[in-house]
Write an enzyme that holds these catalytic residues in place. Structure first.
Site, PDB file in Angstrom:
ATOM      1  N   HIS A 217      31.599 -19.706 -28.018  1.00 46.40           N
ATOM      2  CA  HIS A 217      33.007 -19.430 -27.718  1.00 46.40           C
ATOM      3  C   HIS A 217      33.368 -18.053 -28.236  1.00 46.40           C
ATOM      4  CE1 HIS A 217      32.531 -23.739 -28.871  1.00 46.40           C
ATOM      5  NE2 HIS A 217      33.036 -23.921 -27.678  1.00 46.40           N
ATOM      6  N   HIS A 394       8.228   7.712   3.290  1.00 46.60           N
ATOM      7  CA  HIS A 394       7.498   7.451   4.535  1.00 46.60           C
ATOM      8  C   HIS A 394       6.137   8.152   4.567  1.00 46.60           C
ATOM      9  CE1 HIS A 394       6.899   6.340   8.696  1.00 46.60           C
ATOM     10  NE2 HIS A 394       6.627   7.606   9.000  1.00 46.60           N
ATOM     11  N   GLY A 397       3.726   6.299   2.367  1.00 48.29           N
ATOM     12  CA  GLY A 397       3.305   5.036   2.975  1.00 48.29           C
ATOM     13  C   GLY A 397       2.289   5.251   4.086  1.00 48.29           C
ATOM     14  N   SER A 438       7.521   0.053   7.703  1.00 47.39           N
ATOM     15  CA  SER A 438       6.667   0.830   8.605  1.00 47.39           C
ATOM     16  C   SER A 438       5.204   0.434   8.450  1.00 47.39           C
ATOM     17  CB  SER A 438       6.880   2.335   8.404  1.00 47.39           C
ATOM     18  OG  SER A 438       6.212   2.789   7.257  1.00 47.39           O
ATOM     19  N   ASP A 549      13.814  11.057  13.568  1.00 45.08           N
ATOM     20  CA  ASP A 549      13.380   9.919  12.760  1.00 45.08           C
ATOM     21  C   ASP A 549      11.937  10.112  12.312  1.00 45.08           C
ATOM     22  OD1 ASP A 549      13.582   7.112  11.757  1.00 45.08           O
ATOM     23  OD2 ASP A 549      11.959   6.853  13.215  1.00 45.08           O
ATOM     24  N   GLY A 551       9.734   7.957  11.384  1.00 46.91           N
ATOM     25  CA  GLY A 551       8.791   7.005  11.975  1.00 46.91           C
ATOM     26  C   GLY A 551       8.366   7.423  13.378  1.00 46.91           C
TER      27      GLY A 551
END
Lengths: 569, 569
Positions: A217, A394, A397, A438, A549, A551
């Site tokens: 409390h 990206h 990856g 991706s 983009d 990708g």
């Protein structure tokens, strides 16, 4: 803070009513508390527990066979009245006497104590046991002055199991007191809770600090220190409790309790280190629990409770119980699985391949090699493009995925795989090592493409074109992107269509591929005028306008390199 | 925020390991997931579920007999990799095929989908079912685009029950899709969550507002509105779901889910209103659950999920399961209690009293009347004193308690009670109606005093004095205050001692009482120099120095009035 309520002054009463309505298979609502909804044998000792509200599942969530017979609930963080305790006890009484358990707080000691005296005067034998597990609140020499925190669950579990086993009141009281003597807890708080309707938290802990031993409390703790890592927190909690380990104890029950806003995964992380320390201390842990058992509304913090076991306590700690919150005992007849689980990636085996297909497989590995080389060189540039409206990973990856694909392709070639298998495992490896969406898309693209090839027949142009179409279908079937969403699909669609159109018009695969790669490149460049449409809220979506983009760009790049390699073979 | 962790990038992996260590009786840890720790029949359909971490008990907490066979766990709020999904599926496969369930998010659709294709290629029959229960994320006409939120639990429960019942993969898939079609959820968020190691919340909701339909990773909701009462929130949630009620449905399963920092009592309060609305709509609720089933770390908010039942689904929804989080089915053989519980306060009956004692009982009621009159007059002044260092409700409590005591005493007198009983019930009524610690203390004081009296013998001075000592003992036995703690005890001790000393020296009861009351008054005035020592942290403790304790002052006042009334009789 507490956000959902109607009238704050009715919060506790309404919450209890809602609980009883949800769990009517366990409890029946009475004024100021709940009693079991199932028949209890006449003459059984009744275990009645209680305290303030705001601590759910303490206390109503512990009512059911094998644990408590009834729970009394006061207002938020306030003791129930004497009358409420006495009333609920009378309703729970089966003639075997009552074990009355509660945390050791002044208001509870008073109201449960007075109720016990009142019930005695009425001829009901009542024994009170205040739980005193919080080692931070008083030294071991004056343990009776300690507060009750998450040890409540442990002590009440023992009491409930003893009563359910048919023991008499003397024995239930003895075991409950014994369990309390052997239960210790230590906790920390990171942030205070806010009562329903209150504008400010009940208390606060300075940002970046934790309060050691703070009560449920907001009662004063021992000290405030900087927040530490999970490892150091585990050491802090276990050291404090191990200091009170009774001689000869080598087994413990354990509860790692979250106070409300400290979540399960945090407790699990902490448990890995707590478990390591207990093991180092030579202790076997029996039926541990991690979760929310004694909360303080949305207070942030946690506590560790240990129950020093002996044979007698272990039997009661592991005994069956069935309550809304804690359930033990067999619902299903099961036995432990004994099969070994091998979660290492096994060595891949491949279907028998024709010699021609093996040669083509090697050819595919060669294409993948060029792709991997190119993507390694393009890592920085792709990262730069991605960083404009994404997290900039990206390039990394693509580099990682294609390198893994190359490894897998080479391994497959060495193992004598045919063309379809080489492409398939290259795709799988890409997906598994690249990470992110991706990576999965590229894995899907290559594996889908491989479905048009075989490990025995020679690759015809038709099969390559059909593979491209399968790749597009695979990506759009499981991926969500459509043309115009500013993704790789914006380059893949024109690539596949151009490949189909050119081969259909009689052009060679090499020429058709070159035309398709050029189409992909134009389309990738044209994504600069698009706005992303997919996925989560993207505050950066507008920033990406005027930039292509990443990708789509990388797809066009791979298409170009692959085409050049095919042409060179 | 997330506070307990070591390396943030290892949070999800470590949490899963900790979970598996705690619940080794349910699960075995494998790379990227957990599988059941108990034997599964060969040929049974395996239900494999999963998604990102940070949503516990989704998904690992659902693994066990009657529910899932295995769960795959990605990083926090991120899909598991294709490889992880495929690996865990292979380990869970019993030759009966796999039902693969996950929430409908792009990354999960992709990774689970690719994994399914990979497993198909290996000869394992896999059916994927993305859960799409969130009505806020797309209209009913395009329900397949909806996100999966707390409906995950419901859909997986149906899948698990169907598989456990021995149905084949076609049937398990059919029922899982059917359950998904008939499961709808709607939620609100009040406050964002913070990822491990992040400095800022993932998203924020303006203070005092709630985001309607916000997703479990902070995906955009429908709108932001002012936070409303529990009643209005219940209407909002249920209206939205009832709009999709299939024709002919009159029974529903229900899950009221907390996202992490919205606590159980809040959900229970909300449930009372949700239940009322469902009842108004003619729906019977079957096995409702309220708690944390799909969380988002410490996000604040909640959602309501309804499963439109028919006989087929109801059987699966209520079927036994045994997992760390959801357990159904009999552990104990119980039957519903059928005895009527009467929680109204019964009419008190009293032991037979002598005529003399009845007269004395009336006398005691007369004393209580004067006390009640006096305390009514002193309410404001006592409140003023209490407000200096307390919450200022002391005068109100004393007025209310003494008035209730008078009522009870008069009722007892009318029922023919003797002296001891009149005083005892007066004390009980005081405790029950005054509230707070001082109410309980006054109840204890009077009831303890009554133990020295009887309902048959006439009251001698000795009995009165003995009663005073019992009262002090009672108050200090169950209350925690000691002399010098700046409470009522500081006036009660000198009162009792003076009463004992004066009567022992041969003075009359009236004179002795007057002397004792004077001693109590001096002592009460002297509490002005003390600092409170008891109870919770009292930031106002220092403010009270220089002012007497309200409890001690009121005791002295009651002593004085009682003495005057005794003297007048």
């Amino acid at each position: 803070m507490t956000t959902i309520f109607d009238a704050p002054e009715e919060f506790a009463t309404t919450a209890l009513a809602g609980f009883a309505a949800i769990y009517s298979r366990y409890v029946r609502l009475v004024k100021g508390g709940v009693v079991r909804a199932t028949k209890v044998p006449k003459g059984k000792v009744s275990v009645v527990i209680g305290g303030g509200s705001g601590h759910y599942p303490a206390f109503a969530g512990y009512v059911g066979p094998g644990l408590a017979d009834a729970a009394v609930a006061g207002d938020v963080f306030a003791s129930p009245s004497t009358a409420a305790v006495a009333r609920v006890c009378r309703l729970a009484d089966q003639g075997g006497g009552i074990l009355l358990g509660f945390g050791n707080y002044a208001g509870d000691v008073l109201n449960f104590g007075v109720a016990a005296e009142r019930l005695h005067a009425e001829g009901i034998d009542v024994r009170i046991v205040p739980v005193t597990d919080d080692v931070a609140s008083a030294p071991a020499e004056t343990a009776a002055k300690r507060r009750g925190i998450a040890g409540d669950l442990v002590v009440f579990k023992i009491a409930g199991a003893a009563a359910e086993a048919g023991m008499d009141l003397d024995e239930v009281e003895r075991l409950t007191r014994y369990a309390n003597d052997r239960t210790v807890s230590f906790g920390v708080a990171f942030k205070g809770c806010t009562l329903p309707g209150a504008a400010d938290p009940l208390f606060s802990v300075p940002k970046g600090q934790m309060a050691l031993g703070l009560g449920i409390h907001g009662e004063p703790g021992i000290s405030e220190e900087d927040i530490v890592s999970a490892t150091d927190l585990a050491t802090l909690l276990t050291d404090k409790l191990l200091a009170e380990r009774p001689a000869g104890t080598n087994r413990v029950g354990a509860v790692l309790n979250g106070l409300g806003a400290t979540k399960y995964e945090e407790l699990f992380v902490l448990w890995t280190e707590v478990a390591a320390r207990l093991k180092d201390a030579g202790l076997d842990v029996v039926f541990p629990e991690a979760g929310e058992f004694v909360t303080s509304l949305d207070m942030q913090g946690c506590s560790l409770t240990l129950l020093w076991l002996d044979d007698e306590l272990e039997q009661l700690w592991t005994a069956a119980c069935d309550t809304p919150v804690l359930r033990r005992g067999a619902t299903f007849t099961t036995e432990p699985a004994t099969d070994a689980l091998d979660d290492t990636e096994g060595k891949l085996t491949f279907a028998a391949a024709s010699d021609a297909s093996k040669v083509e497989g090697k050819c595919i590995a060669g294409i993948v090699e060029k792709i991997a080389q190119t993507l390694k060189g393009a890592e920085e540039e792709l990262g730069r493009i991605d960083a404009i409206a994404g997290d900039g990973d990206h390039g990394q990856g693509m580099r990682r995925g294609s390198a893994a694909a190359l490894d897998a392709a080479n391994t497959a070639v060495a193992a004598g795989a045919g063309a379809a298998s080489v492409l398939a495992v290259a795709g799988d490896a890409w997906a598994d090592r690249a990470g992110g969406t991706s990576g999965a898309i590229w894995g899907l693209l290559l594996r889908s493409w491989s479905n048009a090839l075989s490990d025995t027949d020679a690759i015809e142009t038709d099969a390559v074109v059909k593979g491209a179409r399968l790749a597009l279908e695979g990506v759009t079937r499981l991926g969500r992107a459509r043309l115009g969403d500013k993704t790789l699909v914006d380059a893949l669609v024109p690539f596949v269509e151009a490949l189909e159109k050119n081969t259909a018009s009689g052009k060679s695969l090499v020429d058709s591929w070159a035309a398709a790669a050029a189409a992909a490149q134009s389309a990738a460049d044209a994504t600069a005028s698009l706005t992303p449409k997919l996925g989560r809220a993207r505050p950066l979506a507008e920033k990406s306008i005027g930039h292509p983009d990443a990708g789509a760009i990388s797809l066009a790049l791979v298409a170009k390199v692959a085409g050049e390699t095919i042409a060179a073979n």
